[in-house]
Design a protein around this motif. Structure first.
Motif, PDB file in Angstrom:
ATOM      1  N   THR D 324      -6.953  57.567 -54.772  1.00 17.15           N
ATOM      2  CA  THR D 324      -6.657  58.627 -54.056  1.00 17.15           C
ATOM      3  C   THR D 324      -7.535  59.266 -52.879  1.00 17.15           C
ATOM      4  OG1 THR D 324      -7.689  60.269 -55.446  1.00 17.15           O
ATOM      5  CG2 THR D 324      -5.372  59.758 -56.174  1.00 17.15           C
ATOM      6  N   GLU D 325      -7.007  60.051 -52.101  1.00 11.74           N
ATOM      7  CA  GLU D 325      -8.198  60.341 -51.061  1.00 11.74           C
ATOM      8  C   GLU D 325      -9.249  61.160 -51.653  1.00 11.74           C
ATOM      9  OE1 GLU D 325      -7.072  63.101 -48.071  1.00 11.74           O
ATOM     10  OE2 GLU D 325      -5.344  63.753 -48.773  1.00 11.74           O
ATOM     11  N   GLN D 326      -9.149  61.836 -52.660  1.00 11.25           N
ATOM     12  CA  GLN D 326     -10.206  62.566 -53.440  1.00 11.25           C
ATOM     13  C   GLN D 326     -11.070  61.818 -53.853  1.00 11.25           C
ATOM     14  OE1 GLN D 326      -6.897  63.666 -53.719  1.00 11.25           O
ATOM     15  NE2 GLN D 326      -6.717  65.425 -52.524  1.00 11.25           N
ATOM     16  N   GLU D 327     -10.546  60.533 -54.510  1.00 13.85           N
ATOM     17  CA  GLU D 327     -11.442  59.590 -54.961  1.00 13.85           C
ATOM     18  C   GLU D 327     -12.213  58.973 -54.097  1.00 13.85           C
ATOM     19  OE1 GLU D 327      -8.721  58.417 -59.026  1.00 13.85           O
ATOM     20  OE2 GLU D 327      -8.557  57.240 -57.177  1.00 13.85           O
ATOM     21  N   TRP D 328     -11.724  58.626 -53.084  1.00 13.27           N
ATOM     22  CA  TRP D 328     -12.275  58.027 -51.994  1.00 13.27           C
ATOM     23  C   TRP D 328     -13.394  58.871 -51.441  1.00 13.27           C
ATOM     24  CZ3 TRP D 328     -14.349  58.114 -47.106  1.00 13.27           C
ATOM     25  CH2 TRP D 328     -14.403  56.861 -46.494  1.00 13.27           C
ATOM     26  N   TRP D 366      -9.471  50.887 -41.536  1.00 12.15           N
ATOM     27  CA  TRP D 366      -8.756  52.244 -42.079  1.00 12.15           C
ATOM     28  C   TRP D 366      -8.450  51.782 -43.523  1.00 12.15           C
ATOM     29  CZ3 TRP D 366     -10.074  56.646 -40.331  1.00 12.15           C
ATOM     30  CH2 TRP D 366     -10.301  56.981 -39.252  1.00 12.15           C
ATOM     31  N   GLN D 367      -8.551  52.345 -44.585  1.00 16.47           N
ATOM     32  CA  GLN D 367      -8.168  52.201 -45.792  1.00 16.47           C
ATOM     33  C   GLN D 367      -7.010  52.987 -46.540  1.00 16.47           C
ATOM     34  OE1 GLN D 367     -12.211  52.382 -47.839  1.00 16.47           O
ATOM     35  NE2 GLN D 367     -12.610  51.862 -45.475  1.00 16.47           N
ATOM     36  N   TRP D 368      -5.817  52.573 -46.923  1.00 13.51           N
ATOM     37  CA  TRP D 368      -4.766  53.250 -47.143  1.00 13.51           C
ATOM     38  C   TRP D 368      -5.285  53.777 -48.639  1.00 13.51           C
ATOM     39  CZ3 TRP D 368      -0.455  54.479 -44.684  1.00 13.51           C
ATOM     40  CH2 TRP D 368      -0.228  53.561 -43.630  1.00 13.51           C
ATOM     41  N   THR D 369      -4.954  55.056 -48.768  1.00 13.39           N
ATOM     42  CA  THR D 369      -4.979  55.710 -50.059  1.00 13.39           C
ATOM     43  C   THR D 369      -3.689  56.013 -50.851  1.00 13.39           C
ATOM     44  OG1 THR D 369      -4.832  58.206 -49.630  1.00 13.39           O
ATOM     45  CG2 THR D 369      -7.027  56.896 -49.144  1.00 13.39           C
ATOM     46  N   VAL D 399      -2.254  59.029 -46.445  1.00 16.33           N
ATOM     47  CA  VAL D 399      -3.468  59.403 -45.851  1.00 16.33           C
ATOM     48  C   VAL D 399      -4.585  58.070 -45.609  1.00 16.33           C
ATOM     49  CG1 VAL D 399      -5.938  60.481 -46.306  1.00 16.33           C
ATOM     50  CG2 VAL D 399      -3.845  61.716 -46.433  1.00 16.33           C
ATOM     51  N   LEU D 400      -5.268  57.577 -44.733  1.00 17.31           N
ATOM     52  CA  LEU D 400      -6.133  56.476 -44.687  1.00 17.31           C
ATOM     53  C   LEU D 400      -7.641  56.984 -44.617  1.00 17.31           C
ATOM     54  CD1 LEU D 400      -3.408  55.726 -42.712  1.00 17.31           C
ATOM     55  CD2 LEU D 400      -4.567  53.682 -43.363  1.00 17.31           C
ATOM     56  N   ARG D 401      -8.344  56.441 -45.123  1.00 21.69           N
ATOM     57  CA  ARG D 401      -9.840  57.066 -44.871  1.00 21.69           C
ATOM     58  C   ARG D 401     -10.646  55.868 -44.468  1.00 21.69           C
ATOM     59  NH1 ARG D 401     -11.856  61.584 -47.235  1.00 21.69           N
ATOM     60  NH2 ARG D 401     -10.134  63.126 -47.829  1.00 21.69           N
ATOM     61  N   GLY D 402     -11.851  56.353 -43.958  1.00 20.07           N
ATOM     62  CA  GLY D 402     -13.026  55.569 -43.433  1.00 20.07           C
ATOM     63  C   GLY D 402     -12.848  55.620 -41.708  1.00 20.07           C
ATOM     64  N   ARG D 413     -15.701  60.519 -40.160  1.00 20.95           N
ATOM     65  CA  ARG D 413     -16.654  61.271 -41.185  1.00 20.95           C
ATOM     66  C   ARG D 413     -15.915  60.907 -42.482  1.00 20.95           C
ATOM     67  NH1 ARG D 413     -15.266  64.359 -37.305  1.00 20.95           N
ATOM     68  NH2 ARG D 413     -13.194  64.792 -38.214  1.00 20.95           N
ATOM     69  N   ILE D 414     -16.872  61.289 -43.668  1.00 20.94           N
ATOM     70  CA  ILE D 414     -16.616  61.135 -44.995  1.00 20.94           C
ATOM     71  C   ILE D 414     -15.373  61.880 -45.358  1.00 20.94           C
ATOM     72  CG2 ILE D 414     -17.239  61.815 -47.650  1.00 20.94           C
ATOM     73  CD1 ILE D 414     -19.946  60.507 -46.908  1.00 20.94           C
ATOM     74  N   THR D 415     -15.033  63.056 -44.847  1.00 21.97           N
ATOM     75  CA  THR D 415     -13.907  64.048 -44.910  1.00 21.97           C
ATOM     76  C   THR D 415     -12.691  63.686 -44.121  1.00 21.97           C
ATOM     77  OG1 THR D 415     -14.824  65.447 -43.465  1.00 21.97           O
ATOM     78  CG2 THR D 415     -15.442  65.910 -45.729  1.00 21.97           C
ATOM     79  N   TYR D 416     -12.934  62.818 -43.347  1.00 21.99           N
ATOM     80  CA  TYR D 416     -11.864  62.380 -42.164  1.00 21.99           C
ATOM     81  C   TYR D 416     -10.595  62.026 -42.801  1.00 21.99           C
ATOM     82  CZ  TYR D 416     -10.273  60.994 -37.425  1.00 21.99           C
ATOM     83  OH  TYR D 416      -9.615  60.928 -36.430  1.00 21.99           O
ATOM     84  N   ARG D 417      -9.473  62.533 -42.337  1.00 19.06           N
ATOM     85  CA  ARG D 417      -8.041  62.074 -42.917  1.00 19.06           C
ATOM     86  C   ARG D 417      -7.186  61.604 -41.872  1.00 19.06           C
ATOM     87  NH1 ARG D 417      -5.476  67.176 -45.483  1.00 19.06           N
ATOM     88  NH2 ARG D 417      -4.743  65.739 -47.249  1.00 19.06           N
ATOM     89  N   ASN D 418      -7.116  60.335 -41.858  1.00 18.65           N
ATOM     90  CA  ASN D 418      -6.269  59.718 -40.728  1.00 18.65           C
ATOM     91  C   ASN D 418      -4.854  59.360 -41.543  1.00 18.65           C
ATOM     92  OD1 ASN D 418      -5.156  58.295 -38.730  1.00 18.65           O
ATOM     93  ND2 ASN D 418      -6.610  56.687 -38.530  1.00 18.65           N
ATOM     94  N   PHE D 419      -3.489  59.484 -40.914  1.00 12.63           N
ATOM     95  CA  PHE D 419      -2.367  59.399 -41.507  1.00 12.63           C
ATOM     96  C   PHE D 419      -1.356  58.639 -40.670  1.00 12.63           C
ATOM     97  CE2 PHE D 419      -2.993  63.287 -38.850  1.00 12.63           C
ATOM     98  CZ  PHE D 419      -1.993  63.277 -38.667  1.00 12.63           C
ATOM     99  N   PHE D 420      -0.769  57.780 -41.435  1.00 11.17           N
ATOM    100  CA  PHE D 420       0.475  57.122 -40.686  1.00 11.17           C
ATOM    101  C   PHE D 420       1.824  56.972 -41.666  1.00 11.17           C
ATOM    102  CE2 PHE D 420      -3.056  55.999 -37.766  1.00 11.17           C
ATOM    103  CZ  PHE D 420      -2.324  55.935 -36.693  1.00 11.17           C
ATOM    104  N   TYR D 421       2.865  56.508 -41.273  1.00 11.50           N
ATOM    105  CA  TYR D 421       3.853  56.327 -42.123  1.00 11.50           C
ATOM    106  C   TYR D 421       3.739  54.899 -42.890  1.00 11.50           C
ATOM    107  CZ  TYR D 421       6.270  59.766 -39.473  1.00 11.50           C
ATOM    108  OH  TYR D 421       6.621  61.070 -38.943  1.00 11.50           O
ATOM    109  N   PRO D 422       4.234  54.990 -44.112  1.00  9.62           N
ATOM    110  CA  PRO D 422       4.024  53.828 -44.894  1.00  9.62           C
ATOM    111  C   PRO D 422       4.326  52.523 -44.494  1.00  9.62           C
ATOM    112  CG  PRO D 422       5.732  55.172 -45.652  1.00  9.62           C
ATOM    113  CD  PRO D 422       5.226  56.013 -44.736  1.00  9.62           C
ATOM    114  N   GLU D 423       5.331  52.277 -43.560  1.00  2.00           N
ATOM    115  CA  GLU D 423       5.944  51.108 -42.935  1.00  2.00           C
ATOM    116  C   GLU D 423       5.023  50.690 -41.650  1.00  2.00           C
ATOM    117  OE1 GLU D 423       7.521  53.928 -42.910  1.00  2.00           O
ATOM    118  OE2 GLU D 423       8.612  54.274 -40.949  1.00  2.00           O
TER     119      GLU D 423
END
Lengths: 437, 437, 437, 437
Positions: D324-328, D366-369, D399-402, D413-423
């Motif tokens: 999850t993004e929180q775990e990340w 970027w790492q998919w969560t 959300v993607l992190r990193g 940043r560590i708190t940075y939230r990137n986001f894209f559609y799942p496809e």
């Protein structure tokens, strides 16, 4: 003598002076460059819809045509400019090999504009060499080669018209309303008098249709053949913008009874309420986008950028009909037809001259006929890849006759058959009415 | 005498015995019910694609046609069965009013099958009353009424054929491979000898095309008119399944050179590799779905369920071409043509009889011609809503001639013009080859 | 004792009296038949959109579920009713094998309704045998079998709700506005007083979420796990139609600022301007289609048939937000919740009782939460094909909590997680507001 | 000192040296130009799909952002460069006004590249003036202005990454396999040793998630809030191309059991069988298109250009799951994280260093969560048009992190939230595995 200079000065090749094949080849090749001159590299790169192609692609494809069908076959030791170009710039010749898909021609940012220009120069030079190769031998080009060069010239002329209509489509979607060539004024015909309707009666009987003589024609213009034509009458001029506005104001686009079933579906799904490129101002005035930018519709000019469906609906509304292509050819045969006058200063259909007899046959708008595009009796496509030029499109399209203000001088003929799908509107298409005798 | 009984026994109305209008009306109305009898209410409810309609809708729409165009106009004090039915069961007559959208005809679970049956009975009774109304007055039906009843009969016959082709399409998508009528065997023609090809030569010249005489015809079969036809030769029989398999095995569906451009697009987007309803078994045998269920393809039978595109590709492959509709009509004119033999025991095209002369003109498959569907010279649609019957469809479709094993006896004629879009395959469509003389 | 009789009388199984598994199985199986009784075979045949299924399919699929997952595994010598049904009536269990495509379930006119009824009877009898098989041995069903039967019961209850929502969708597209069950009046709540808003404050902290205890639950309701919830307040009742009309009248559907980006795209592409099934009369009154036919919108009733997008836009407009599913579960935990009251006489959400505390948790509309449907920490799908029940859908959907007027008594729970795509509106979906503390 | 010179030399701004706002503004503005330098005007003109934008548009839009949200508000007497640009270069800010439709950004051949360059210079100069305006007054920029400039910098950095991914997408569709920047070699990692898997255990409990401190963050990174996290373990590194090929070879793309239902639909409809830009040579070797052109897949490098669906399927195949993004965020918090190292010489994810502890958190892919993109508890969008920056997209995305090799130094940043559609796959997206403790 620089042809480029001549063209830019508006002094176009005099087709009646029978220039040589080489002269016409040089002129045509240069004309493509002249037409692209007012455009930036960016303008020339972009494809605005599947039906259209980028200017760059037109410039390269017409060059590829000469390279593939002429130089590779007839010029000794010819080396292709770039082996990847065959894939990039083949249009639809399946016999030649696989090709880049049409809808993504606009993604070909490489090869660059500069490489395409080099490609053109390379091929032009090779074409000169080809002529010299035979000249040097005191002989002439083999007939097959000269016939294919002739085809290449006419092919490039077709793409010159497409280049202009494709750029107009692109510009029509640009919020800045770009002008193709700034030097031209447009509203000079605003209050011009409209030529009265006159109906040219034609007798019925058996007539010969199709091309005869030695001059160039496309394969589908023949073989010449007998055809029974019923008595009819043909309008002396094209339908005007003024008449089209009357049709709109009379609810033409809302009256299902006027429309072919497929046409009505299109009207509804595309929400057509006027010709392509027309828009109504807040004060109700009709404006249109043309190569001259956005300007008010000139009432006396022939209507253009209409589909076959709209042409048929208009004819029904007027209590007339479209001519068949045979009727058009027959009516044109013994008339004093106006000369085609492509001119970079015009690029717009003009009001009819106040003359008697059939007028506006060429040089204004292509004219939809009611004839589905089909082979003439006895038609057989040419052998080889160039046989794909016309024959495989003989389905679902309709024949247009004449020529437009964007058609090169000397390109069209009385037997010339242009064809498009009935819903297409981005060509410079209009109509002439006919009626039963 | 119960017509129903007759029909079920396979004793079909003898069209040569010139039954009266009323007899033919009764027979036609009953035939629709007979055709629906093997089907459950569920079968009759469902629409398997936009082009098809539910059986229930066919039964109701043909009834609505009589109610709207005849009873409402000519029967005194006639009261419509249900005011909502006009909206539900109008097909495409814009002049009559708005209608339920075609693609969701299959959602009309109400009105119920039972109500539609009552509707049919109500209208049938009213039609009898209409005849009596004039009989009682010692007179005859007004010509306009009898002409419209005649049109209603032919209209219902067309829907009878559609009913059968639509059900076949539905069943073809059912994993249980349902059989329309269980009592029929299918493989009896397995080893039948195929009639040798023979080419019927026809002279060229000016001929009259179109319907003449007093008998019924649709408006688009006229007016009769002169036409120049070039010498040609026509195949004596239809193309067989065996020949089609040869075409497949020779790579016909992979050879772009054989295809019209639009056809090739379809081949690729739809992944066509055989006629509609054909599938290859694990052991490579071709099976097909027909009204008799799933069974192996019978080699001697005419191929059916092919598009115009496939017909053209096959003709190219065979080095021949499709006839024009005028050539078909001319060739058929002075031949001993087989009688149309609709028979609920058959419902499948049959191998050609080993006879001389032109055969299989009717009663097997509709035959694609190369003619785009267009108005004859001088054509004008009928006045009023029934004028929408044919004229507005004269675009993008191709003419088929003859008639099929699903066509009612007496429905077709030598001048009959059927028409479908070139990609449509769910009708019983095949082809006959022609060639230049 | 005939359960059917009881159900028809409106005396529904008292879930508090802890009936046996067999009793509940019988009751549930019979309920499906009862629900289909007001429908004709035609109604039960048709599929009105991809998301919906025919009633017949629901009846067969729920039967297939018992046959495939229980009888085939636990009943000695069980013989499948028909080997083709596995292909026809599998919904989405890839592990079981290939299946008939979902969008054409409505083409399965065969097997017939009658065969499906026989299928149900055959499986019901086999299920009785299964119970007897173990009873006779003085023993009980293996735990695995009874757990799967329990799953089968809840599975069938879900399809009972779908059956009703799917029929409503079908009827909504019928111009005759059919009524599902004629005996029911609808307008009795017209002038009912609306319960005042009251906000239930909930403290924050770590709470346990998810199902505990021995009772049945779906796999995705567990494992029970700790969750940090922030202080919040929950509305005591659902949003009403009256409030929704205020939202409409305030331009809610035209104000882009209220909408999620994807929601706004949907509003524009689908031209949404009201909940599904709502239409405005000529005089501006809002009408809606429900299982009671077309009638005016009852102001005091909870709004239903709205998408997640609309729920979010409404909440933004109201200056509130949707609750998370954890907040909903927490708020519901220590409240006096209304009992679910499925009743064939109602089938419509009812105005809130004038009581204090949280109300309308069950029995009216499913309540959109802002929670994307996702696995709980530690979640693992069940082994085998039933593991496909929930887990593979944990993407792009949103959780709804509570239950609706179409949910069977005893089916839902405080931990129950329903889920649909944010654009779906054909379920009985509404909303309850929440706000930060 | 020319920043351009520094960037070109590969000496990138040291983000740890806390340069001033103006320094970072200048650097960022120049970086966009540097990134576009290897591209021709033609490359910069074209849009290869709806999700992508032309380079020219990125250059103009980021400029428009400063003009609209900062200069127009804070610079006295500022005059907009061109009033038509607001329509052309607004991306999705509905509050600002209407805009050119996203799918046809690639048709904006006018304004020209040259005009956009002038636009950038004009706005850059005005930004300098803005700083001087306050400097001259002996004061500082108003907090609101400096916060918006900070936002403008981060906004432009996002578009710098998009510029690179969009160009890669365009080049991937070009048959000539263009290279973004010729000077770079690619295969140096071919035989690199892969870091062994190591699982970082993390205790459960209540943790704070979200941004704290004075530094810049986007609104959706807050408010900081408590969250209960269950014990878990995180992989020390990203999944490699080698592991992905194992997944492919094990039938990962054919095994429905591994996939989310929506993912499986996509696999089938799009015929996915590898990451985006991968193709198999005739000899079975996997090649991929990257900014370095077409080259063989480097086994030790992290996999990139995969969708959320593929990430989930891979994790299922590996018997693990996505974090999850929180775990990340929690796992990253107390680790020695690698510094982001954007470098125009790299532009490709690199094999993990052989170090202990969590690595590859930034600077590769970027790492998919598994977390759906949703508001944090208490989240409220900013007031005004910039409030549309994030909030309205909180639906249907993940959300993607990193950060990736294309992310600017100091952007993430560590708190940075990137986001894209799942496809979506055209971003530089990969995955890191996690598992329950």
């Amino acid at each position: 003598m620089s042809l480029n200079h001549d063209i830019k000065d508006g002094t176009y090749l005099d087709v009646l002076q029978a220039p040589s094949l080489l002269q016409r080849l040089r002129y045509t090749r240069e004309m493509s460059v002249v037409l692209s001159t007012p455009l930036s590299d960016e303008d020339q790169m972009v494809q605005s819809m599947n039906d259209a192609s980028p200017t760059k692609w037109h410039l390269a494809h017409t060059t590829w045509f000469f390279e593939t069908f002429i130089l590779s076959k007839f010029l000794e030791n010819y080396i292709c400019f770039d082996d990847t170009f065959g894939y990039c710039f083949n249009s639809y010749y399946d016999a030649v090999g696989p090709r880049h898909p049409r809808p993504i021609r606009g993604l070909l940012t490489r090869p660059s504009m500069q490489e395409v220009r080099s490609y053109r120069a390379y091929v032009d030079e090779a074409l000169e060499l080809l002529f010299q190769q035979y000249d040097g031998q005191g002989g002439e080009l083999p007939t097959k080669a000269s016939r294919l060069i002739e085809l290449g010239i006419h092919h490039e002329q077709q793409h010159q018209e497409l280049l202009l209509t494709d750029i107009l489509h692109l510009f029509s979607l640009n919020p800045l309303n770009p002008v193709y060539k700034k030097e031209i004024s447009i509203n000079r015909n605003k209050h011009k008098k409209v030529l009265d309707y006159d109906w040219q009666d034609c007798d019925g009987g058996v007539f010969e249709i199709g091309h005869t003589g030695d001059g160039f024609c496309y394969d589908h213009e023949g073989p010449v053949h007998k055809c029974y034509i019923h008595p009819f009458a043909m309008a002396n001029r094209l339908v005007t913008n003024k008449e089209w506005i009357d049709f709109i104001n009379d609810g033409g686009y809302q009256n299902v009874a006027l429309w072919l079933s497929d046409g009505w579906n299109k009207v509804q799904s595309e929400q057509w309420n006027a010709p392509l490129y027309w828009q109504q101002d807040e004060d109700g005035q009709w404006m249109r986008m043309s190569l001259h930018g956005r300007h008010s519709v000139v009432l006396a000019e022939p209507v253009s950028h209409i589909s076959y469906y709209e042409a048929v609906a208009f004819a029904n509304w007027a209590g007339k009909r479209l001519p068949t292509e045979q009727e058009w050819e027959r009516a044109a045969q013994h008339q004093d037809i106006s000369v085609n006058t492509f001119d970079l200063q015009h690029l717009s259909p003009q009001p009819a001259q106040l003359v008697s007899g059939l007028t506006q046959l060429f040089g204004h708008t292509w004219q939809w006929t009611q004839s589905a595009y089909a082979p003439y009796p006895g038609y057989a496509p040419e052998q080889g890849a160039v046989g794909e030029y016309n024959g495989k499109f003989m389905c679902n399209q309709y024949v247009l006759r004449g020529g437009s203000c964007l058609t090169q001088n000397g390109h069209s003929r009385i037997t010339y058959r242009n064809f498009f799908y009935p819903e297409q509107r981005w060509q410079c298409t209009g109509l002439r009415l006919a009626t039963n005798a």
